[in-house]
Design an enzyme around this catalytic site. Sequence first.
Site, PDB file in Angstrom:
ATOM      1  CG  ASP A   1      -1.885   1.148   1.261  1.00 52.06           C
ATOM      2  OD1 ASP A   1      -1.703   2.110   0.489  1.00 52.06           O
ATOM      3  OD2 ASP A   1      -2.835   1.103   2.058  1.00 52.06           O
TER       4      ASP A   1
ATOM      5  CE1 TYR B   1      -4.965   9.143  -6.018  1.00 52.71           C
ATOM      6  CE2 TYR B   1      -6.476  10.946  -5.601  1.00 52.71           C
ATOM      7  CZ  TYR B   1      -6.226   9.693  -6.105  1.00 52.71           C
ATOM      8  OH  TYR B   1      -7.248   9.000  -6.719  1.00 52.71           O
TER       9      TYR B   1
ATOM     10  NE  ARG C   1      -1.954  10.593   6.100  1.00 57.50           N
ATOM     11  CZ  ARG C   1      -2.201   9.481   5.449  1.00 57.50           C
ATOM     12  NH1 ARG C   1      -2.209   8.331   6.079  1.00 57.50           N
ATOM     13  NH2 ARG C   1      -2.435   9.501   4.135  1.00 57.50           N
TER      14      ARG C   1
ATOM     15  CG  ASP D   1      -2.747   3.452  -2.535  1.00 51.88           C
ATOM     16  OD1 ASP D   1      -3.810   2.805  -2.442  1.00 51.88           O
ATOM     17  OD2 ASP D   1      -2.204   4.011  -1.572  1.00 51.88           O
ATOM     18  CD  GLU D   2      -5.262  -0.842  -0.676  1.00 58.07           C
ATOM     19  OE1 GLU D   2      -5.457  -2.018  -0.327  1.00 58.07           O
ATOM     20  OE2 GLU D   2      -6.019   0.092  -0.408  1.00 58.07           O
TER      21      GLU D   2
END
Length: 570
Positions: free
Chosen positions: A31, A36, A68, A126-127
Amino acid sequence: MDEDFATVLDEGADDSTSSCSSRKRVILHFDIDCFYAQVEMIKDPSLRSIPLGIKQKNIVVTCNYVAREKGVVKCAYITDAMKICPELVLVNGEDLSDYRQSSQQIFDLVYAFGGSKSAVEKLGMDENFMDATELVEDKIAEMSLENLSVNGCTFGQATKSCTSDNKKTCACHQRLMIGSIIASEIRQKLFDELGITSSCGIAHNKVLAKVGGGQNKPNKQTVIFHETALELMSSLKSPRSIPGLGSSTFELLKERGIHTIEDLQNANADQLKNVPDSQRLIELSVGKDDSPVKLSGKPLSIGLEDRFKCISTKAQCLEKAQWLLGRLAKLVLQDGRKPQTLKVFIRDFEKDKNDPKRKFAKYSRQCKVNPSNFKDESSIIDHANQLVQLISKMVDFGKYFHLTLMGVAVTDFVSQAQKGGIENFFKGKIGQSTKIEMADQIPTASTSSSVSQNKIDAFLGKRAPTQEMESAAKKAKFEKIPDDWDPDVFNSLPEDMKEELMKSNGTRKSILPKEPDIPSQWDAQVFTSLPEELQKELMRSQKSATPNKQKPANKKSGSILNYFGKKSNQ
Ligand code: TTP
Ligand code: MG
């Protein structure tokens, strides 16, 4: 308790009941970290050190890890994110072309690493799952297994070896340790060649690899040995966190008093009556998953669409067609294949108004094109007049019309059908009729918003010969969708979700992928451009007596089958 469920629990709670040779597979789940945002940071490295958010409409769909740390979360409203982190820098992420390109490069790299030895299944943008079993077997044959250890993190307190096989060295532990070496080699390659960091889970099945890989983000990998499977799954906050368990299933579970993972693990047959795939849900909840990694590939079609307030003249249609074809050109040229069919689709607000049954309906027309006219950007844009002609079959340019959406897609690629070599060999096995049907069903992706991550996932589709055949066969099964479903919306969903919907038809019509009857005081275009989850939240809050501004759910919606495919006997 129902006997079947008891068996699941016994085996799933601790796989020690089965021998370690029954856990032969080594599954890796990659992942990409803040996908983005990483793509934007690669384009502009000055963004790396500052809090960065990627916006689509009024939502921050993702943010880098600097943001984050300051408390910004994925899928927050921009207003909320800015309150938490006023210095957040926002980059518009509505044009998905760079993300798609990067997504394909990542898949290609992971796939190339394993060559023909390992299936790689793309999941969303994206995985990627990789079945590394054969690569591991090769390494076992060529390397010394002494002093083998885990590369990266291990989830929970794993024992040194598997107790079930009364041997000194445990093969299933060894296999995962070697899997961890392969995972770090691939992650290093992703970084060296694409500058991308990723996280990875390494386990003997898909659900454990996926859930486990999220334990140590970003830029880390985690091995999940079988004896910690139950602990890992029990650590999930709610059944909704089980990969692929969609909101409608979650609602059904709640109605039956199943609110926690433990509730699900201990659910009985009565409680789960009429819950689709209930047996599988229980299995997943205890970390059991036999589903195979299915080889993904290039999409069967390439397309995009744009939503706007109003187009009501032929000249505006031509202008929009040129704009769409310009964007399509980039995607088609990047892809390298040449199409034989061109399709245009529209939404006509005026038509909808006169026929309430066709609310939000998409109309489409297609025509054959000469593949050699898809050689460069200008030759592709030259198809604009052809698109307008197709539109004239759906819209009377002499009367008032009001388009709010236009999309374009190409399919029926020459390389799929006519090139020589191995592709031709496989192609010969696909019946002509299914090929024509495939040309009729063109999944599309929106360039202009995060409206339909699911559609984009579907758009990224299935490639490789075997996959293509499987896909064609599945499409054949879905030939007769109910009349009241929007065929374009249906066709743009992932195959497994279609399958789930077809199964549920008649019993759960409420989850059909039709756009809802939105309250008249809301702007239909703004509403439909929101992520699906947010739309649902808004509809729910609209229905409740106290309208509450809620944060959108932070996960893409999907279905259980969407994520893990159907059970195999592997
Ligand atoms: P995720 O893998 O969920 O998120 P991420 O890669 O940004 O962050 P993480 O490090 O936690 O993995 O989704 C991949 C991309 O998909 C994400 O970068 C943006 C996009 N996306 C949407 O467009 N809409 C959504 O609702 C979500 C969750 C993601
Ligand atoms: Mg990610």
